[in-house]
Design a protein around this motif. Structure first.
Motif, short mmCIF file in Angstrom:
data_model
loop_
_atom_site.label_atom_id
_atom_site.label_comp_id
_atom_site.label_asym_id
_atom_site.label_seq_id
_atom_site.Cartn_x
_atom_site.Cartn_y
_atom_site.Cartn_z
N CYS A 70 33.42 37.32 33.98
CA CYS A 70 34.88 37.41 34.96
C CYS A 70 35.86 38.25 34.77
O CYS A 70 37.01 38.37 34.40
CB CYS A 70 35.15 36.05 34.32
SG CYS A 70 35.18 34.55 34.55
N CYS A 95 38.44 33.88 35.79
CA CYS A 95 37.96 34.67 36.73
C CYS A 95 38.84 35.48 38.41
O CYS A 95 39.15 36.16 38.67
CB CYS A 95 36.47 34.05 37.29
SG CYS A 95 34.80 34.06 36.67
N VAL A 100 37.65 37.50 40.63
CA VAL A 100 36.76 37.23 40.93
C VAL A 100 37.10 35.78 41.48
O VAL A 100 36.67 35.30 41.35
CB VAL A 100 35.59 36.80 39.86
CG1 VAL A 100 33.94 36.29 40.04
CG2 VAL A 100 35.64 38.47 39.02
N LYS A 276 28.32 36.09 42.15
CA LYS A 276 29.38 36.46 41.99
C LYS A 276 29.89 37.04 43.37
O LYS A 276 28.86 38.16 43.98
CB LYS A 276 30.42 37.89 41.25
CG LYS A 276 31.00 38.40 41.46
CD LYS A 276 31.91 39.52 39.96
CE LYS A 276 31.23 39.47 39.18
NZ LYS A 276 31.82 40.18 38.00
#
Length: 337
Positions: A70, A95, A100, A276
């Protein structure tokens, strides 16, 4: 601004927008020590059967992995994090704050937390309350909460072994520690009148509980050196060391695959990894690795990872999780609440 500075500023701006300075072909993974053996097997298979290099995996613990994951989007941040518990709302929010914003969650299977000892000892059957009384910082004595006075298991219950209370376990950054806190400490304390129905998870710090690091193999090693001690780690490590270790039954239930997957074994949990998605273009093999991990040959009932101790999900759940990963399904805050 001179030409060199101007060029540098433009480059920095581009990196800031894209998040990753340049493409790379090696997937970077962090996170849970419990998931590590499974992820490592998939990584080795991936390196051996594709044109991409074997992914790099660091065992940082679930909490440590989430922190790194994160931190942001960029070449110096991991693509995937493993976790032996679900992402927390606070981690999801961190995050989002760091950019993110597109994450896919993958549940890979189940695992039980073993409360294990050297197989040179007689089998032991414990209750959640007995484990709690051995490890809680404060326990009820004569109706009052006091600093834990127990030094021997037999002091908690005469039927328990006359052995010193020494338990090697995971540190606070570990998902195993989080799960143990919820499934053992919270569950036991909420049923005890002295705590007023509130969860109590403080672990004693007087030496009876020893945080033994993120590498569960170190706990396994210590149990062979100190046969009076118990250790807390994922079921896969118990199965891997079945020749030297045995798991205590809890509430009369042995830590076995069928009991873990059904939930009959009271200290069971789900295992995850998180992708991700913003790294997909710059890290081409990331999705191929994730899809291999979710394949039947890895997480199915006849899959390779079952041989390492992973307890497979039911068929419908496996199919749903596989589709979520294949379609890069975006995790939402509401999913975690």
């Amino acid at each position: 601004m001179n030409r060199i500075l101007k060029t540098a500023a433009i480059a920095a701006a581009v990196i800031g927008v894209t998040g990753v300075a340049q493409a790379r072909e090696q997937v970077r993974i962090v996170g849970s020590s419990t998931v590590y053996p499974f992820a490592s097997y998939v990584a080795e298979e991936f390196g051996a059967t594709t044109d991409f290099p074997t992914p790099i995996i660091e065992s940082t613990g679930s909490g440590g992995g989430m922190k790194l994951f994160c931190n942001g989007v960029g070449e110096d941040t991991p693509d995937i994090t493993n976790a032996s518990r679900r992402m927390k709302v606070s981690e999801f929010e961190r995050c989002m704050e760091n950019g993110v914003t597109d994450i896919t969650e993958a549940m890979i299977g189940y695992d039980g937390i073993a409360f294990a000892q050297s197989s040179t000892n007689e089998p032991v059957d414990l209750t959640l309350e007995q484990i709690f009384l051995a490890l809680a910082a404060q326990v009820p004595v004569d109706g009052e909460l006091v600093a834990n006075p127990y030094t021997m298991w037999s002091e908690i219950d005469p039927s328990l072994p006359e052995r010193e209370i020494i338990v090697y376990g995971p540190p606070t950054t570990s998902g195993t520690r989080d799960a143990f806190g919820e499934l053992v400490m919270e569950a036991a304390s909420e049923e005890m009148e002295a705590y007023g129905g509130e969860a109590y998870t403080d672990i004693r710090t007087d030496g009876a509980f020893v945080a033994a690091g993120e590498n569960d193999n170190l706990i396994v090693q210590r149990l062979s050196e100190n046969t009076d001690a118990f250790g807390i780690f994922g079921y896969s490590f118990l199965e891997e060391n079945a020749d030297t270790l045995s798991g205590a039954s809890i509430g009369g239930v042995e830590p076995e695959p069928e009991a873990i997957s059904s939930g009959e074994y009271p200290v069971s949990r789900s295992l995850f990894f998180y992708v991700k998605n913003q790294h997909a273009e710059e890290v081409p093999p990331m999705y191929e690795y994730a899809n291999l991990f979710m394949s039947e040959k890895m997480i199915g009932p006849m899959g390779y990872l079952k041989g390492l101790g992973l307890i497979p999900l039911p068929e419908e759940m496996r199919a749903a999780q596989r589709e979520a990963v294949k379609n890069h399904e975006k995790l939402e805050l509401s999913d975690l609440q």
